[in-house]
Design a protein around this motif. Structure first.
Motif, short mmCIF file in Angstrom:
data_model
loop_
_atom_site.label_atom_id
_atom_site.label_comp_id
_atom_site.label_asym_id
_atom_site.label_seq_id
_atom_site.Cartn_x
_atom_site.Cartn_y
_atom_site.Cartn_z
N TYR A 153 0.89 -1.21 0.15
CA TYR A 153 -0.08 0.00 -0.03
C TYR A 153 0.83 1.15 -0.04
N SER A 154 1.53 1.48 1.16
CA SER A 154 2.45 2.84 1.12
C SER A 154 3.50 3.16 0.25
N GLU A 155 4.07 1.94 -0.15
CA GLU A 155 4.83 1.86 -1.41
C GLU A 155 4.55 1.56 -2.73
N ALA A 156 3.32 1.27 -2.97
CA ALA A 156 2.81 0.38 -4.15
C ALA A 156 2.69 1.32 -5.43
N LEU A 157 2.48 2.84 -5.21
CA LEU A 157 2.24 3.62 -6.04
C LEU A 157 3.33 4.46 -6.45
N ASP A 158 4.63 4.05 -6.00
CA ASP A 158 5.90 4.51 -5.96
C ASP A 158 6.67 3.79 -7.35
#
Length: 566
Positions: A153-158
């Protein structure tokens, strides 16, 4: 909607073009390229709505039908002639699980492209479209994490992180609620996304571009998630979020429903519906029936949705023959008495001729009887589960395309649930108000979706015990949960989550124990709490998956999620 879906091909082309350009303006140097005045994020929004709620036929079959809809107890396989037994999905299958995981985990790529385009500094920068992307992200992550538990989640769109960590459900819920707040703040009092090419209208398959409806959707999703999180370890944010949500507009009236119209003509690999599996996989073998628990609640409470959800049984003459050998032979009497017991419970009359190793029953064909098929029946009872003794889904649910027939829309979020959630908060002592009135309005709105006549709705509310919150708090919460589960018909992911969260209906949540009748599967009869991760995640992000397993528990279907009812 047909014309709108034709823009998806254009949208995918634009994604390809834009993703390959370091500067969006470069495409304007080509005379055959799209000009910037012709390109809008609204075309991309259509695509991410379709991909999440009506993907192509393969995930619709594997993710929805094989898993979520059946775990929800609303659809079931396993009649004589069906290609699949009732044990499918309860016994782990790497292929089917991988297909489900790859679809839902892969969705984040399209979402990431969209958000990067419309976010600050993006080639299609527009804060209003970015806000809508945040709401779509919330809808997506609630479905994703409630299916698997810890997920990226927190790094998924990076785009710079190729092996993102898997975040805890507590962190995901907290983060999603914060992003929903951000989306609502951006929208504010606005009603439209912009002017000219930036005006979102029919390209929005939920609300035709009405930003205030999106704001209500975000707030109602916030309430759903906060109520689900409330009481879970570390959910210190939940009660504040509940209080905030209850003080702002929610989905509550007939005009508020987020029901995504299904295209009746476009190819099944561009926009799938149940009919694509029902009619295109090859005859009766690919069909399914409506689950016993759902039919029982509707039939036994005189719920007028019964005939809208399902068809009466066909009836006729049926022969039951004892197998020559094996466990099916020794269990023959138990198996057929179980089937006949389902007819008895539903009040279906029949005559029986013969005895011993073979007999025939005759069931009337000129009356409307509704019988739900029990979920997760084992392969041994399969020969005796006659399809024409059980109710199939109503035509509206699985009509074929290209024949001018209406298809029931995809359920995204209903006004009914907005009312039920408010009633739940009041019964739990988290708010004040008239829980009974909200509960009954929820029933009213739920029935309107299925075009139940007003007179039938009001008669049900006035006369049926199920329409009254007149018991203990726990009994009232049970009724609310069951109505939330019933209104989620055809939205198996949410219906399954309701059962795991509330423990209702208990007939499902308690699992099965009689393995002469039911399939134990790899769950030893327990109710499925989650799905396993796909092998692709292990292959590409194995260290982070292993770290998540150490925190969450074994990568098994029986491992309870953070918020689950114990």
């Amino acid at each position: 909607m047909k014309g709108i879906l034709k823009t998806i091909g254009t949208s995918l082309l634009l994604v390809f073009l834009l993703a390959g350009c370091s500067d969006f303006e470069e495409i304007n140097t080509r005379p055959d390229a799209f000009g910037s005045e012709e390109v809008s994020a609204k075309y991309f929004l259509t695509g991410i709505q379709i991909e999440l709620y009506a993907p192509n036929r393969f995930p619709y079959w594997r993710a929805h039908l094989i898993h979520a809809d059946r775990y929800a107890g609303q659809f079931t396989f396993g009649y004589n002639g069906c290609w699949w037994t009732g044990s499918l999905g309860y016994a782990y299958s790497a292929g089917y699980t991988d297909a489900t995981y790859d679809w839902i985990a892969g969705y984040v790529s399209n979402l990431s492209v969209y958000q990067n385009f419309v976010g600050e500094g993006g080639d299609l920068e527009n804060q209003n479209f970015y806000a809508l992307g945040l709401v779509m992200k919330g809808l997506y992550y609630q479905m994703y994490t409630d299916t698997f538990g810890m997920v990226p989640y927190s790094e998924a769109l990076d785009p710079d992180i190729i092996t993102p960590k898997l975040d805890s459900q507590s962190e995901i819920y907290r983060g999603v609620i914060a992003e929903l707040d951000q989306a609502m703040e951006i929208i504010g009092d606005q009603t439209v996304t912009g002017d000219g090419i930036e005006l979102l209208a029919e390209n929005d398959l939920f609300f035709n571009g009405d930003l205030q409806q999106w704001k209500k959707l975000a707030n109602t999703l916030k309430l759903r998630m906060a109520l689900r999180a409330q009481g879970a370890p570390g959910a210190d944010f939940a009660e504040t979020a509940i209080s905030e949500a209850l003080q702002a507009p929610l989905l509550s009236t007939e005009m508020d429903n987020a029901l995504m119209e299904k295209d009746t003509e476009i190819d099944q690999f561009g926009n799938a519906a149940y009919g694509d599996v029902w009619h295109n996989f090859g005859g009766i073998g690919s069909h399914w029936n409506v689950g016993k628990t759902l039919i029982d609640y509707l039939r036994d409470n005189n719920d007028p949705r019964l005939s809208r959800y399902a068809k009466p049984i066909i009836g006729g003459e049926f022969t039951f023959t004892k197998p020559a050998e094996g466990s099916g032979a020794s269990l023959f009497d138990k198996h057929v008495e179980f089937i006949l017991g389902e007819l008895d419970n539903a009040g279906v009359p029949y005559t029986r001729n013969g005895s011993g190793d073979e007999f025939t029953i005759s069931v009337p064909q000129d009356q409307d009887y509704y019988v739900g098929q029990p979920s997760r029946l084992n392969p041994e009872i399969y020969p005796h589960v006659k399809n024409d003794l059980f109710s199939e889904p109503a035509d509206w649910v699985n009509n074929p395309k290209n024949q001018g027939l209406e298809i029931f829309p995809e359920v995204v979020f209903t006004a009914a649930e907005g009312n039920f959630l408010q009633a739940e908060a009041i019964v739990k002592g988290l708010s004040s108000g008239d829980a009974q009135a909200l509960y009954q309005e929820g029933i009213r709105q739920a029935m309107k979706i299925w075009r139940v006549e007003d007179s039938e709705i009001e008669a049900f509310i006035a006369n049926e015990e199920m329409a009254q919150l007149n018991g203990t708090d726990e009994e009232n919460l049970e009724k609310i949960a069951i109505q939330r589960w019933i209104v989620s018909y055809t939205d198996g992911f949410e219906a399954w989550a309701v059962v795991r969260d509330t423990g209702y209906p208990v007939e499902l949540a308690n699992g099965v124990s009689d393995y002469d009748i039911y399939a134990a599967g790899t769950l030893n009869g327990e109710y499925p709490q989650r799905m396993r991760y796909g092998n692709q995640e292990y292959n590409t992000n194995g260290a982070n998956v292993e770290a998540a397993i150490q925190e969450q528990g074994p990568d098994e279907q029986g491992t309870e999620l953070w918020w689950a009812q114990n």
